[in-house]
Design an enzyme around this catalytic site. Structure first.
Site, PDB file in Angstrom:
ATOM      1  N   LYS A 116       0.845  -1.211   0.000  1.00 11.28           N
ATOM      2  CA  LYS A 116       0.000   0.000   0.000  1.00 11.28           C
ATOM      3  C   LYS A 116       0.874   1.253   0.000  1.00 11.28           C
ATOM      4  CE  LYS A 116      -1.823   1.813   3.972  1.00 11.28           C
ATOM      5  NZ  LYS A 116      -1.520   3.256   4.014  1.00 11.28           N
ATOM      6  N   ASN A 117       1.853   1.279   0.900  1.00  8.86           N
ATOM      7  CA  ASN A 117       2.636   2.510   1.042  1.00  8.86           C
ATOM      8  C   ASN A 117       3.632   2.728  -0.094  1.00  8.86           C
ATOM      9  OD1 ASN A 117       1.218   3.032   3.315  1.00  8.86           O
ATOM     10  ND2 ASN A 117       2.879   2.650   4.767  1.00  8.86           N
ATOM     11  N   ARG A 129      -4.798  10.578   4.037  1.00  8.49           N
ATOM     12  CA  ARG A 129      -3.736  11.576   4.203  1.00  8.49           C
ATOM     13  C   ARG A 129      -2.676  11.490   3.115  1.00  8.49           C
ATOM     14  NH1 ARG A 129      -3.094  14.048   8.852  1.00  8.49           N
ATOM     15  NH2 ARG A 129      -0.951  14.373   8.239  1.00  8.49           N
ATOM     16  N   CYS A 189      -4.979  13.125  12.843  1.00 13.77           N
ATOM     17  CA  CYS A 189      -5.719  11.883  12.643  1.00 13.77           C
ATOM     18  C   CYS A 189      -5.655  11.063  13.927  1.00 13.77           C
ATOM     19  CB  CYS A 189      -5.234  11.119  11.420  1.00 13.77           C
ATOM     20  SG  CYS A 189      -3.831  10.088  11.693  1.00 13.77           S
ATOM     21  N   ARG A 237       0.345  14.716  13.061  1.00  8.60           N
ATOM     22  CA  ARG A 237       0.878  14.523  11.710  1.00  8.60           C
ATOM     23  C   ARG A 237       0.946  15.808  10.879  1.00  8.60           C
ATOM     24  NH1 ARG A 237      -1.422   8.865   9.500  1.00  8.60           N
ATOM     25  NH2 ARG A 237       0.562   8.844   8.419  1.00  8.60           N
ATOM     26  N   ASP A 244       4.292   0.825  12.245  1.00  5.42           N
ATOM     27  CA  ASP A 244       3.121   0.165  11.651  1.00  5.42           C
ATOM     28  C   ASP A 244       2.966  -1.290  12.104  1.00  5.42           C
ATOM     29  OD1 ASP A 244       2.394   2.449  10.369  1.00  5.42           O
ATOM     30  OD2 ASP A 244       3.027   1.837   8.367  1.00  5.42           O
ATOM     31  N   ILE A 260       7.266   7.273  17.248  1.00  3.99           N
ATOM     32  CA  ILE A 260       6.993   7.987  15.989  1.00  3.99           C
ATOM     33  C   ILE A 260       5.709   8.840  16.085  1.00  3.99           C
ATOM     34  CG2 ILE A 260       6.692   7.754  13.481  1.00  3.99           C
ATOM     35  CD1 ILE A 260       9.381   6.642  14.350  1.00  3.99           C
ATOM     36  N   ARG A 292      -8.872  -0.273   4.126  1.00  2.00           N
ATOM     37  CA  ARG A 292      -7.981   0.731   3.543  1.00  2.00           C
ATOM     38  C   ARG A 292      -6.622   0.124   3.221  1.00  2.00           C
ATOM     39  NH1 ARG A 292      -6.413   4.714   7.308  1.00  2.00           N
ATOM     40  NH2 ARG A 292      -4.856   4.850   5.690  1.00  2.00           N
TER      41      ARG A 292
HETATM   42  C1  UD1 Z   1       4.208   6.976   6.475  1.00  2.00           C
HETATM   43  C2  UD1 Z   1       3.349   5.749   6.270  1.00  2.00           C
HETATM   44  C3  UD1 Z   1       2.754   5.281   7.591  1.00  2.00           C
HETATM   45  C4  UD1 Z   1       3.862   5.093   8.628  1.00  2.00           C
HETATM   46  C5  UD1 Z   1       4.740   6.331   8.722  1.00  2.00           C
HETATM   47  C6  UD1 Z   1       5.947   6.133   9.625  1.00  2.00           C
HETATM   48  C7  UD1 Z   1       2.498   6.053   4.013  1.00  2.00           C
HETATM   49  C8  UD1 Z   1       1.344   6.332   3.131  1.00  2.00           C
HETATM   50  N1  UD1 Z   1       2.287   6.075   5.332  1.00  2.00           N
HETATM   51  O1  UD1 Z   1       3.357   8.025   6.945  1.00  2.00           O
HETATM   52  O2  UD1 Z   1       2.084   4.050   7.365  1.00  2.00           O
HETATM   53  O3  UD1 Z   1       3.273   4.843   9.885  1.00  2.00           O
HETATM   54  O4  UD1 Z   1       5.235   6.689   7.421  1.00  2.00           O
HETATM   55  O5  UD1 Z   1       6.705   5.055   9.217  1.00  2.00           O
HETATM   56  O6  UD1 Z   1       3.584   5.763   3.544  1.00  2.00           O
HETATM   57  N2  UD1 Z   1       6.207  14.784  10.881  1.00  2.00           N
HETATM   58  C9  UD1 Z   1       6.355  16.121  11.218  1.00  2.00           C
HETATM   59  N3  UD1 Z   1       6.375  17.031  10.202  1.00  2.00           N
HETATM   60  C10 UD1 Z   1       6.258  16.681   8.893  1.00  2.00           C
HETATM   61  C11 UD1 Z   1       6.118  15.306   8.562  1.00  2.00           C
HETATM   62  C12 UD1 Z   1       6.109  14.386   9.593  1.00  2.00           C
HETATM   63  O7  UD1 Z   1       6.454  16.473  12.381  1.00  2.00           O
HETATM   64  O8  UD1 Z   1       6.270  17.558   8.030  1.00  2.00           O
HETATM   65  C13 UD1 Z   1       6.178  13.771  11.966  1.00  2.00           C
HETATM   66  C14 UD1 Z   1       4.839  13.014  12.014  1.00  2.00           C
HETATM   67  O9  UD1 Z   1       3.864  13.727  12.745  1.00  2.00           O
HETATM   68  C15 UD1 Z   1       5.257  11.730  12.690  1.00  2.00           C
HETATM   69  C16 UD1 Z   1       6.674  11.491  12.163  1.00  2.00           C
HETATM   70  O10 UD1 Z   1       7.134  12.759  11.690  1.00  2.00           O
HETATM   71  O11 UD1 Z   1       5.273  11.912  14.075  1.00  2.00           O
HETATM   72  C17 UD1 Z   1       6.786  10.479  11.040  1.00  2.00           C
HETATM   73  O12 UD1 Z   1       5.847  10.805  10.036  1.00  2.00           O
HETATM   74  P1  UD1 Z   1       6.053  10.430   8.499  1.00  2.00           P
HETATM   75  O13 UD1 Z   1       7.252   9.573   8.348  1.00  2.00           O
HETATM   76  O14 UD1 Z   1       5.993  11.682   7.697  1.00  2.00           O
HETATM   77  O15 UD1 Z   1       4.757   9.556   8.224  1.00  2.00           O
HETATM   78  P2  UD1 Z   1       3.863   9.533   6.922  1.00  2.00           P
HETATM   79  O16 UD1 Z   1       4.680   9.761   5.712  1.00  2.00           O
HETATM   80  O17 UD1 Z   1       2.661  10.384   7.149  1.00  2.00           O
END
Ligand code: UD1
Length: 424
Positions: free
Chosen positions: A22-23, A93, A117, A122, A306, A328, A398
């Site tokens: 999925k990711n 998202r 969420c 996030r 995850d 995380i 999902r």
């Molecule tokens: C992706 C995965 C999700 C997984 C996550 C962490 C997809 C579609 N989803 O989510 O399944 O759980 O990686 O491995 O691939 N953060 C900030 N600022 C930002 C971006 C992120 O503070 O601009 C923080 C987030 O709130 C979170 C952490 O960084 O606490 C990691 O988030 P991120 O790696 O960005 O997760 P996603 O890409 O949303």
């Protein structure tokens, strides 16, 4: 709305084939916005999130059709629109991946600002900071992020913390940026590597994917391509966790063991016997009770957030005491309260759950709060005595392809039924 009814107590046994990731497929679909033309994406799992991403592409002017069970043909020749609306972004998202792809492809993107969420706030501040560094103007208006770029120029971007989506967005935005872009403290997840490889097949110049520093040299144009995404490491890990908790014996086919090394190592510590051979994993708990292990979630290659909920479920009936720390996301322990309703002994202190293993847990009515939490409740239901009802399973649809069918093939007693108490 559907729910699952699970009659627990069956050991999982048999073979299961792992689906595409999925990711990995969501960024691959978004990447087709970078260069107009005809693409074909293979190994695609049939999931709600994939449908949502296809709807988004269609809305932007692309045409997406399923060619066969697991291949989507995408024609982005007619893409003109650059607005990802609230209605789609609130459903998923990962729609935010349209930001980088639209900036690369059209030099403008208007994407509904994703809210918090169930698992945490996030924010996307790091995505936006990176886009600004590449020369984009970024504004927030009426709930939307408005990004435009007259010219994209290479830059050195150092992420404050590791972000998977942020790394993917900047990779896509930087492929056309003039000169060199360095993304430092980049995410090393296999899904990021898969996206980089797809972009390279399209003609992008990228080095260092899979390490903390990714180097991108801007090119003038790309070529559309055919791409098969990698297998879903989290689905694979989920089946292994279910095997451990039901004390079963299963074979995973069509997976990449290296992508879940941290999960395999943890499950081995619990007493599971695991043998990897090429793209196959044989796992056996030999009817033994798992031993308690401590877990701390960290970015790849460490233990994935995850998989935290699924391992917490298996620890509820382990021998000993387990400390599970989530680093995380701020609020990713909601399943603990539901597992407690099944008789688990879990105390959550801050971002750590202390799980005292009990002999057995019993079936109950429980509610899924997010995708991986749903998986943990299903795993607990498979091992519990008696009947478990898991409601709000739209979360599981999902991200897991035909999960009940796959579990049934492994001997589980699980049925999908209409939930009369919940609205449609
Ligand atoms: C992706 C995965 C999700 C997984 C996550 C962490 C997809 C579609 N989803 O989510 O399944 O759980 O990686 O491995 O691939 N953060 C900030 N600022 C930002 C971006 C992120 O503070 O601009 C923080 C987030 O709130 C979170 C952490 O960084 O606490 C990691 O988030 P991120 O790696 O960005 O997760 P996603 O890409 O949303």
């Amino acid at each position: 709305m559907d729910k699952f009814i699970i009659e627990g107590g069956e050991r999982l046994k048999g073979k299961v084939r792992i689906s595409g990731s999925k990711n990995a497929v969501l960024p691959a679909l978004a990447a087709t916005l970078l260069q107009r033309g005809k693409y074909s994406i293979g190994n695609v799992p049939r999931l709600m999130d994939v449908t949502t991403m296809m709807q988004l592409l269609d809305l932007l002017g692309a045409r997406c059709v399923w060619r066969d069970e697991h291949t989507i043909d995408i024609d982005t020749t007619g893409v003109e629109n650059h607005v990802a609306p609230y209605e789609l972004v609130k459903k998923m998202r990962a729609s935010v991946l349209a930001l980088g792809a639209l900036i690369g492809g059209l030099r403008k993107a208007t994407v509904s600002y994703p809210g918090g969420c169930a698992i945490g706030e996030r924010p996307i501040d790091l995505h936006l900071k990176g886009l600004s560094a590449l020369g984009c103007d970024v504004a927030i208006r009426e709930g939307y992020v408005d990004v435009t770029a007259k010219k994209l120029k290479g830059a050195r971007i150092v992420f404050d913390s590791v972000t998977v989506g942020g790394t993917e967005n900047l990779l896509m935005a930087a492929v056309f940026a003039k000169g060199e872009t360095l993304i430092e403290n980049a995410a090393r997840e296999p899904e990021v590597v898969d996206l980089a490889r797809m972009l390279k097949k399209m003609g992008a110049r990228i080095e260092g994917e899979g390490t903390a520093v990714i180097r991108i040299l801007g090119v003038g144009e790309l070529n559309p391509c055919a791409w098969d995404v990698i297998e879903d490491r989290i689905e694979a890990g989920t089946f292994l966790a279910a095997c451990g908790m039901t004390r079963g014996s299963i074979v995973l086919e069509n997976c990449v063991p290296e992508h879940i090394k941290a999960v395999i190592d943890k499950l081995t510590e619990t007493g599971m016997e695991i043998h990897c051979d090429g793209r196959t994993i044989k796992a056996s708990m030999s009817k033994r009770r798992p031993l308690a292990v401590d877990i701390r979630t960290v970015p790849y290659p460490g233990f994935p957030t995850d998989m935290q909920a699924q391992l917490m479920a298996s620890m509820t009936t382990s021998k000993g005491v387990s400390a599970i720390t989530e680093t995380i996301f701020e609020n990713r322990m909601m399943h603990a309260a539901e597992l407690r309703r099944m008789g688990a002994d879990i105390r959550v202190v801050g971002n750590t759950a202390i799980v005292h293993g009990v002999e057995s847990i019993s079936g109950a009515k429980v509610m899924a709060t997010d995708l991986r939490a749903s998986a943990s409740l299903i795993i607990a239901g498979l091992a519990a005595y008696g009947k478990t009802e898991v409601s709000r399973i739209y979360h599981i649809d999902r991200g897991y392809e035909r999960i009940e069918e796959k579990l049934k093939n492994l001997g589980a007693r699980i049925e999908r039924v209409k939930d009369e108490n919940m609205g449609a």
